[in-house]
Design a protein around this motif. Structure first.
Motif, mmCIF file in Angstrom:
data_model
loop_
_atom_site.group_PDB
_atom_site.id
_atom_site.type_symbol
_atom_site.label_atom_id
_atom_site.label_comp_id
_atom_site.label_asym_id
_atom_site.label_seq_id
_atom_site.Cartn_x
_atom_site.Cartn_y
_atom_site.Cartn_z
ATOM 1 N N ILE A 20 0.778 -1.167 -0.091
ATOM 2 C CA ILE A 20 -0.009 0.071 -0.059
ATOM 3 C C ILE A 20 0.876 1.285 -0.129
ATOM 4 O O ILE A 20 2.002 1.185 0.449
ATOM 5 C CB ILE A 20 -0.965 -0.083 1.277
ATOM 6 N N LEU A 35 -8.595 0.951 2.777
ATOM 7 C CA LEU A 35 -7.182 0.024 2.255
ATOM 8 C C LEU A 35 -7.699 -1.128 1.763
ATOM 9 O O LEU A 35 -6.858 -1.718 1.182
ATOM 10 C CB LEU A 35 -6.134 0.124 3.498
ATOM 11 N N GLY A 36 -8.775 -1.546 1.771
ATOM 12 C CA GLY A 36 -9.250 -2.778 0.935
ATOM 13 C C GLY A 36 -8.742 -3.920 1.787
ATOM 14 O O GLY A 36 -8.880 -5.116 1.197
ATOM 15 N N LEU A 37 -8.580 -4.216 3.059
ATOM 16 C CA LEU A 37 -8.240 -5.453 3.600
ATOM 17 C C LEU A 37 -9.501 -6.150 4.066
ATOM 18 O O LEU A 37 -10.618 -5.747 3.898
ATOM 19 C CB LEU A 37 -7.433 -5.248 5.153
ATOM 20 N N PRO B 170 -14.578 -3.037 -2.695
ATOM 21 C CA PRO B 170 -13.216 -3.624 -2.408
ATOM 22 C C PRO B 170 -13.444 -5.315 -2.517
ATOM 23 O O PRO B 170 -14.373 -5.747 -2.397
ATOM 24 C CB PRO B 170 -12.882 -3.329 -0.945
ATOM 25 N N PHE B 171 -12.319 -6.022 -3.159
ATOM 26 C CA PHE B 171 -12.367 -7.544 -3.141
ATOM 27 C C PHE B 171 -11.998 -8.108 -2.015
ATOM 28 O O PHE B 171 -11.242 -7.789 -1.211
ATOM 29 C CB PHE B 171 -11.376 -7.776 -4.300
ATOM 30 N N PHE B 229 -3.268 -10.151 -0.863
ATOM 31 C CA PHE B 229 -3.686 -9.161 -1.026
ATOM 32 C C PHE B 229 -3.292 -8.090 -2.035
ATOM 33 O O PHE B 229 -3.981 -7.538 -3.019
ATOM 34 C CB PHE B 229 -3.360 -8.106 0.254
ATOM 35 N N LYS B 232 -5.288 -9.750 -5.320
ATOM 36 C CA LYS B 232 -6.777 -9.457 -5.480
ATOM 37 C C LYS B 232 -6.936 -8.130 -6.024
ATOM 38 O O LYS B 232 -7.670 -7.837 -7.005
ATOM 39 C CB LYS B 232 -7.584 -9.371 -4.178
ATOM 40 N N ASN B 233 -5.875 -7.259 -5.590
ATOM 41 C CA ASN B 233 -5.895 -5.793 -5.833
ATOM 42 C C ASN B 233 -5.620 -5.597 -7.568
ATOM 43 O O ASN B 233 -5.998 -4.802 -8.374
ATOM 44 C CB ASN B 233 -5.222 -4.915 -5.243
#
Lengths: 84, 250
Positions: A20, A35-37, B170-171, B229, B232-233
């Motif tokens: 990140i 942050l997409g966690l 978000p995934f 992580f 997936k992004n």
């Protein structure tokens, strides 16, 4: 360890483990929405924090209440102080 | 004129949908039950999933035509041998039906609500759809890996819920962890144009054009160095990039 040192080390965990960008690592950032966690990433985060700080936090119930990066700074500081 | 189209589309679609389901599902169950007496369970499941795919294709392609048109584009130059992990953005309840465009034996990873749909929920359960909300990750990954070993591809909507407004959420990482464990290629799928077909919380279908793009597969050797992580992004960014192009084209 000072507060700033803890913040820097926590940020390093996010940069190294989750790639990140530094600019996104602000205390008010929600770790899930901003942050997409996800819940599985939290397990990886806990492991990475344990390795970085040499503390055991895996079974701590307070992890469930963490929402923002600021919460993680605070939580890590508390755990660091407790470990002294 | 638009209102007339709307009435025609919804009347024709829902009447056809109900009539077709009332006739085809009992026939389909009868066929599968008879088949199970003579052939292996694996073959029965294959036929079962094929039948579900046909059912979905008729409902989403035939009944709303010509008011709703589906444009499917496959970026893979020649068909590859599966199985795959198909990863798709999620805007509408029609996404599940649109997956009938994918020419492989598949099961979908779904939330709780599709299992609660009368009749269809039972078929989904019988065909081995994975209920992500009811399974701990260990059980989910084990079941997913078993299906992949059998040659069954898995379709997942890692946003977890329909975005409704067109913005991708978000995934969740579960399916990407399965990818890293199983070494299975990941295929991004992009759906655009079905935000109102139907809109979240509504059953009203609106006329329009739905585009489904199947992007080139991301092979395990290309993503094995990534953590879940980052993976997936990466896939999310690929899908977001393609959606931007699709929407700019209109």
């Amino acid at each position: 360890m000072t507060k700033q040192e803890i913040i820097t080390k926590v940020n390093e965990v996010f940069e190294e483990s989750f790639e990140i960008e530094k600019e996104k690592l602000q205390p008010q950032m929600n770790i899930f929405e901003d942050l997409g966690l996800d819940s599985l990433d939290i397990v990886d985060l806990v492991v990475a924090l344990q390795e970085k700080f040499g503390i055991k936090i895996r079974d701590d119930e307070r992890i469930r209440a963490i929402r923002s990066l600021g919460d993680i700074y605070q939580f890590t500081m508390t755990m660091q102080n407790k470990a002294k | 004129m638009y209102e007339l189209k709307l009435v025609c589309l919804n009347t024709i679609f829902y009447l056809s949908f109900i009539a077709f389901s009332m006739i085809s599902i009992p026939l389909f169950v009868l066929f599968i039950t008879s088949l199970s007496l003579f052939v292996s369970k694996r073959l029965v499941m294959k036929k079962f999933r094929r039948a579900i795919s046909w059912y979905g294709a008729i409902i989403i392609r035939l009944f709303p035509f010509p008011f709703i048109r589906i444009l499917f584009k496959d970026y893979e130059k020649k068909p590859l041998k599966g199985p795959f992990l198909f990863v798709c953005n999620h805007r509408s309840a029609s996404d599940a039906f649109l997956m009938s465009c994918i020419p492989y034996e598949c099961v979908q990873v779904v939330n709780i609500w599709p299992f609660r749909i009368p009749v269809l929920g039972i078929l989904a359960r019988l065909s081995g759809y994975l209920n992500i909300n009811k399974m701990p990750f260990e059980k989910f990954s084990q079941r997913a890996c078993e299906l992949l070993k059998q040659g069954v591809s898995i379709i997942a909507f890692p946003e977890g819920t329909r975005s409704g407004n067109g913005n991708m959420g978000p995934f969740h990482g579960s399916i990407f962890r399965v990818g890293l464990m199983s070494r299975c290629p990941i295929v991004p799928i992009c759906i655009s144009g079905n935000e109102k077909i139907p809109r979240r919380g509504s059953l009203l279908l609106r006329p329009g054009k739905i585009k489904v793009h199947k992007l080139p597969a991301l092979q395990w050797k290309e993503y094995k160095y990534l953590n879940p992580f980052t993976l997936k992004n990466k896939v999310r960014n690929i899908i977001a990039g393609e959606l931007t192009v699709m929407e700019a084209q209109g």
